[in-house]
Design an enzyme around this catalytic site. Structure first.
Site, PDB file in Angstrom:
ATOM      1  N   GLY A 131     -10.324 -71.431  56.096  1.00  0.00           N
ATOM      2  CA  GLY A 131      -9.706 -71.354  54.776  1.00  0.00           C
ATOM      3  C   GLY A 131      -8.211 -71.603  54.876  1.00  0.00           C
ATOM      4  N   SER A 165     -14.934 -76.258  54.354  1.00  0.00           N
ATOM      5  CA  SER A 165     -16.206 -76.896  54.737  1.00  0.00           C
ATOM      6  C   SER A 165     -17.258 -75.854  55.078  1.00  0.00           C
ATOM      7  CB  SER A 165     -16.008 -77.792  55.960  1.00  0.00           C
ATOM      8  OG  SER A 165     -15.205 -78.882  55.628  1.00  0.00           O
ATOM      9  N   GLU A 248      -7.444 -79.992  68.402  1.00  0.00           N
ATOM     10  CA  GLU A 248      -8.107 -80.326  67.139  1.00  0.00           C
ATOM     11  C   GLU A 248      -7.996 -81.819  66.857  1.00  0.00           C
ATOM     12  OE1 GLU A 248      -7.741 -79.274  62.382  1.00  0.00           O
ATOM     13  OE2 GLU A 248      -6.505 -78.215  63.819  1.00  0.00           O
ATOM     14  N   SER A 371      -3.790 -86.590  57.117  1.00  0.00           N
ATOM     15  CA  SER A 371      -4.168 -87.933  56.641  1.00  0.00           C
ATOM     16  C   SER A 371      -3.457 -89.041  57.432  1.00  0.00           C
ATOM     17  CB  SER A 371      -3.819 -88.067  55.147  1.00  0.00           C
ATOM     18  OG  SER A 371      -2.420 -88.114  54.999  1.00  0.00           O
ATOM     19  N   GLU A 373      -1.620 -91.352  56.264  1.00  0.00           N
ATOM     20  CA  GLU A 373      -0.230 -91.506  55.787  1.00  0.00           C
ATOM     21  C   GLU A 373       0.680 -90.497  56.490  1.00  0.00           C
ATOM     22  OE1 GLU A 373      -2.878 -91.266  53.814  1.00  0.00           O
ATOM     23  OE2 GLU A 373      -2.943 -93.116  52.665  1.00  0.00           O
TER      24      GLU A 373
HETATM   25  C1  LIG Z   1     -14.327 -83.702  54.460  1.00  0.00           C
HETATM   26  C2  LIG Z   1     -13.185 -82.725  54.395  1.00  0.00           C
HETATM   27  C3  LIG Z   1     -13.335 -81.476  54.951  1.00  0.00           C
HETATM   28  C4  LIG Z   1     -12.295 -80.551  54.864  1.00  0.00           C
HETATM   29  N1  LIG Z   1     -12.499 -79.302  55.395  1.00  0.00           N
HETATM   30  C5  LIG Z   1     -11.535 -78.380  55.261  1.00  0.00           C
HETATM   31  C6  LIG Z   1     -11.758 -77.040  55.707  1.00  0.00           C
HETATM   32  O1  LIG Z   1     -12.831 -76.700  56.244  1.00  0.00           O
HETATM   33  N2  LIG Z   1     -10.794 -76.122  55.509  1.00  0.00           N
HETATM   34  C7  LIG Z   1      -9.602 -76.447  54.920  1.00  0.00           C
HETATM   35  O2  LIG Z   1      -8.755 -75.576  54.813  1.00  0.00           O
HETATM   36  N3  LIG Z   1      -9.353 -77.705  54.480  1.00  0.00           N
HETATM   37  C8  LIG Z   1     -10.298 -78.671  54.631  1.00  0.00           C
HETATM   38  N4  LIG Z   1     -10.072 -79.952  54.156  1.00  0.00           N
HETATM   39  C9  LIG Z   1      -8.835 -80.243  53.436  1.00  0.00           C
HETATM   40  C10 LIG Z   1      -7.882 -81.173  54.173  1.00  0.00           C
HETATM   41  O3  LIG Z   1      -7.201 -80.503  55.179  1.00  0.00           O
HETATM   42  C11 LIG Z   1      -6.936 -81.742  53.098  1.00  0.00           C
HETATM   43  O4  LIG Z   1      -7.731 -82.566  52.254  1.00  0.00           O
HETATM   44  C12 LIG Z   1      -5.824 -82.569  53.700  1.00  0.00           C
HETATM   45  O5  LIG Z   1      -4.928 -81.745  54.386  1.00  0.00           O
HETATM   46  C13 LIG Z   1      -5.074 -83.360  52.594  1.00  0.00           C
HETATM   47  O6  LIG Z   1      -4.636 -82.507  51.611  1.00  0.00           O
HETATM   48  P1  LIG Z   1      -4.956 -82.765  50.046  1.00  0.00           P
HETATM   49  O7  LIG Z   1      -6.418 -83.040  49.918  1.00  0.00           O
HETATM   50  O8  LIG Z   1      -4.386 -81.647  49.281  1.00  0.00           O
HETATM   51  O9  LIG Z   1      -4.216 -84.120  49.682  1.00  0.00           O
HETATM   52  P2  LIG Z   1      -2.671 -84.305  49.350  1.00  0.00           P
HETATM   53  O10 LIG Z   1      -1.849 -83.582  50.381  1.00  0.00           O
HETATM   54  O11 LIG Z   1      -2.448 -83.961  47.926  1.00  0.00           O
HETATM   55  O12 LIG Z   1      -2.503 -85.861  49.569  1.00  0.00           O
HETATM   56  C14 LIG Z   1      -2.970 -86.820  48.614  1.00  0.00           C
HETATM   57  C15 LIG Z   1      -2.601 -88.208  49.118  1.00  0.00           C
HETATM   58  O13 LIG Z   1      -1.177 -88.313  49.217  1.00  0.00           O
HETATM   59  C16 LIG Z   1      -0.799 -88.661  50.548  1.00  0.00           C
HETATM   60  N5  LIG Z   1       0.436 -87.938  50.892  1.00  0.00           N
HETATM   61  C17 LIG Z   1       0.668 -86.605  50.791  1.00  0.00           C
HETATM   62  N6  LIG Z   1       1.910 -86.307  51.228  1.00  0.00           N
HETATM   63  C18 LIG Z   1       2.459 -87.480  51.629  1.00  0.00           C
HETATM   64  C19 LIG Z   1       3.716 -87.831  52.205  1.00  0.00           C
HETATM   65  N7  LIG Z   1       4.661 -86.900  52.454  1.00  0.00           N
HETATM   66  N8  LIG Z   1       3.934 -89.146  52.502  1.00  0.00           N
HETATM   67  C20 LIG Z   1       2.987 -90.093  52.282  1.00  0.00           C
HETATM   68  N9  LIG Z   1       1.773 -89.814  51.728  1.00  0.00           N
HETATM   69  C21 LIG Z   1       1.514 -88.531  51.416  1.00  0.00           C
HETATM   70  C22 LIG Z   1      -1.948 -88.217  51.429  1.00  0.00           C
HETATM   71  O14 LIG Z   1      -2.006 -88.967  52.630  1.00  0.00           O
HETATM   72  C23 LIG Z   1      -3.141 -88.487  50.517  1.00  0.00           C
HETATM   73  O15 LIG Z   1      -3.502 -89.844  50.605  1.00  0.00           O
HETATM   74  C24 LIG Z   1     -11.081 -80.901  54.226  1.00  0.00           C
HETATM   75  C25 LIG Z   1     -10.932 -82.166  53.675  1.00  0.00           C
HETATM   76  C26 LIG Z   1     -11.968 -83.071  53.740  1.00  0.00           C
HETATM   77  C27 LIG Z   1     -11.778 -84.429  53.115  1.00  0.00           C
END
Ligand SMILES: Cc1cc2nc3c(=O)[nH]c(=O)nc-3n(C[C@H](O)[C@H](O)[C@H](O)COP(=O)(O)OP(=O)(O)OC[C@H]3O[C@@H](n4cnc5c(N)ncnc54)[C@H](O)[C@@H]3O)c2cc1C
Length: 389
Positions: A131, A165, A248, A371, A373
Site C-alpha cells: 500500500g 495489487s 525491486e 514509469s 518517463e
Molecule cells: C499494474 C500495476 C500494479 C501496481 N501495483 C501497485 C501496488 O501493488 N501498490 C502500490 O502502492 N502501487 C501500485 N501501482 C501504482 C504505481 O506505482 C503507480 O501507477 C506509478 O507509481 C505511477 O503513478 P500514477 O499512476 O499516480 O501516475 P502519475 O504519477 O500521475 O503519472 C502519470 C503520467 O505522467 C508521467 N509523469 C509523472 N511525473 C512526471 C515527471 N516529473 N516528468 C515526466 N513525466 C511524468 C508518468 O510517467 C505517467 O506517464 C501499480 C501500478 C500498476 C500499473
C-alpha cells in the site's frame, strides 16, 4: 536466527550445471500444468498453493539468506533459477511478501518482527500486498497523505490507497503512512504493517482494461494498528522503502516476460509458415538483438548488485529497455495474429497462446515500479547532467 523449520542445503556449493539440472528436473516432475503459461496470471489460492509447493520442496525464496529459510542463492545461481522458470514457461506471479517485505524485514526488522512474520510468509499462511500509491501520490510518492496518528501503543490510520495489487487476496498489507507534516515531505513517512481484517479497512477491486480485478482501492477509516508493527523508526519509512529499490528494479527489469513473448512470437511464425519470410525475419532479428542487449545489461546489473554496488543508471536503463522491449514484442504478436488477436487463447502449432493477455500484461510494465518517463528524467539528470525537467 533461523526462522524456518529447517535450513536448506547450500546450493551455491553445486556447480552451475548441477544446480540447473536439479531445478529443471524438479520442475519437469512437479510443476502443475496450470502453472505453466496459465491463461491468466496465477493469483489467490492457486498462487499460494504453487508457492507452498515450492516451499515444501526447498525451492522457495531463492534470494533470501538460508538462515532465514530462503535458498541463499548467489547472483549467478539466481539467474539460472529464473532461466529455468522461463524454460518451463512459468509466468511471473506477484508475491509482495517474498519479493519486497521479507528482504526488508531481514535487513531492517527487529528479531521479534522476523520471528513473527517470515515463516508464515514463506509457507503462505499469510499473503501480503503493498500500500504505497495514492490518488495524488504515484510518481511523486513522497506527497502521500494517508495519516497515522499515535494513540497510546497504537497508530490510528486514515486515508486512501490505490492500485494495491491483489489486495483482495491479501491477509496483510505493508504501507507507507504520514506521521508528521513538519519536516520535508520525505521525512514524515513511516513504514507499517497491518492485518487486512482490522476493522476500518475496506477493499474495492478496480476492473482494468483487460477485464481483470487485479488491483484495488483500499480505504483506511480509523484503523488501529499496534505501534510494534512499525518497521525501522517512526519517520524513517522513506529510507526503509528505498532500502530495497535496487533489487525491486532488477526484478522488474528481468527479461523474463520478454523471453516468454519471444517464444510465443516464434511459435506463431512457425505455425503460420512465415519464419523465413523477410518481413517476419527482419522483425525477429531486430527483437532478438534487442533482447540479447537487455539480457547482457541484466546480467551485468545483477553482478554489480551481487558485489554490493547500487548501479542506479544501469537499473534505470534496464527498467526502460526491458519493459519497452516486452511491449514491442507483444505489439508484433498482435499485428501478426490479425483477427485472432482479439480472441484470447489460440492454438499456434503445438502451443496455445493468449496473445491478448500477454499484450495487456505488457501495457502497465512501463508504469509500475517507476514509469519510463521518470526513469528517463533520472538518466537525463544523473548521466547527461541535464537540468530538471
Ligand atoms: C499494474 C500495476 C500494479 C501496481 N501495483 C501497485 C501496488 O501493488 N501498490 C502500490 O502502492 N502501487 C501500485 N501501482 C501504482 C504505481 O506505482 C503507480 O501507477 C506509478 O507509481 C505511477 O503513478 P500514477 O499512476 O499516480 O501516475 P502519475 O504519477 O500521475 O503519472 C502519470 C503520467 O505522467 C508521467 N509523469 C509523472 N511525473 C512526471 C515527471 N516529473 N516528468 C515526466 N513525466 C511524468 C508518468 O510517467 C505517467 O506517464 C501499480 C501500478 C500498476 C500499473
Amino acid at each position: 536466527m533461523n526462522t524456518s523449520t529447517h535450513m536448506h542445503e547450500d546450493f551455491n556449493a553445486l556447480s552451475d550445471d548441477a544446480f540447473r539440472l536439479r531445478f529443471r528436473s524438479w520442475l519437469e516432475k512437479n510443476c502443475p500444468d496450470d502453472v505453466r503459461r496459465p491463461a491468466h496470471r496465477l493469483r489467490g489460492k492457486r498462487a499460494r498453493e504453487w508457492f507452498r509447493l515450492l516451499y515444501e520442496n526447498g525451492w522457495r525464496a531463492p534470494a533470501w539468506p538460508r538462515e532465514h529459510g530462503g535458498m541463499g542463492l548467489s547472483i549467478p545461481k539466481l539467474i539460472i533459477y529464473d532461466e529455468e522458470l522461463d524454460r518451463a514457461q512459468i509466468s511471473r506471479t506477484v508475491d509482495m511478501g517474498e519479493s519486497h517485505l521479507g528482504p526488508t524485514l531481514i535487513k531492517l526488522g527487529t528479531e521479534e518482527q522476523r520471528r513473527r512474520y517470515l515463516l508464515p510468509m514463506l509457507n503462505c499462511e499469510e499473503w501480503w500486498c503493498q500500500g504505497y500509491s495514492e490518488p495524488n501520490a504515484g510518481s511523486d510518492l513522497a506527497s502521500l497523505k494517508t495519516r497515522a496518528e499515535a494513540d497510546g501503543d497504537h497508530f490510528v490510520i486514515n486515508g486512501q490507497k490505490i492500485w494495491s495489487s491483489f489486495a483482495a487476496d491479501a491477509t496483510h498489507v505493508f504501507l507507507l503512512v504520514r506521521t508528521s507534516t513538519e519536516a520535508i515531505k520525505q521525512k514524515g513517512i513511516t513504514f507499517i504493517l497491518a492485518d487486512m481484517s482490522t476493522p476500518g479497512i475496506i477493499v474495492k477491486p478496480i476492473i482494468n482494461i483487460a477485464g481483470e480485478d487485479d488491483f484495488c482501492e483500499v480505504f483506511y477509516d480509523n484503523v488501529r494498528v499496534p505501534a510494534a508493527n512499525v518497521i525501522g523508526r517512526v519517520g524513517d519509512g522513506w529510507a526503509v522503502s528505498r532500502s530495497l529499490l535496487g533489487m525491486e528494479r532488477l526484478y522488474i527489469g528481468s527479461p523474463r516476460n520478454s523471453q516468454i513473448a519471444m517464444q510465443a512470437l516464434q511459435a506463431m511464425g512457425k505455425a503460420l509458415g512465415i519464419s523465413d519470410e523477410s518481413q517476419f525475419a527482419d522483425t525477429w532479428a531486430e527483437l532478438s538483438l534487442e533482447l540479447h542487449a537487455v539480457q547482457c545489461l541484466y546480467r551485468e546489473t545483477a553482478r554489480a548488485l551481487g558485489e554490493g554496488k547500487v548501479p542506479e543508471n544501469e537499473l534505470s536503463m534496464l527498467k526502460i529497455a526491458s519493459t519497452e522491449h516486452f511491449q514491442r514484442t507483444t505489439e508484433a504478436m498482435l499485428e501478426l495474429a490479425g483477427e485472432y488477436g482479439a480472441i484470447g487463447t489460440v492454438p499456434w502449432g503445438r502451443d496455445r497462446i493468449d496473445m491478448r493477455q500477454l499484450y495487456m500484461l505488457a501495457r502497465p510494465a512501463t508504469i509500475y515500479g517507476g514509469s519510463s518517463e521518470i526513469q528517463r528524467n533520472i538518466l537525463s539528470k544523473r548521466l547527461l547532467a541535464l537540468p530538471n525537467a
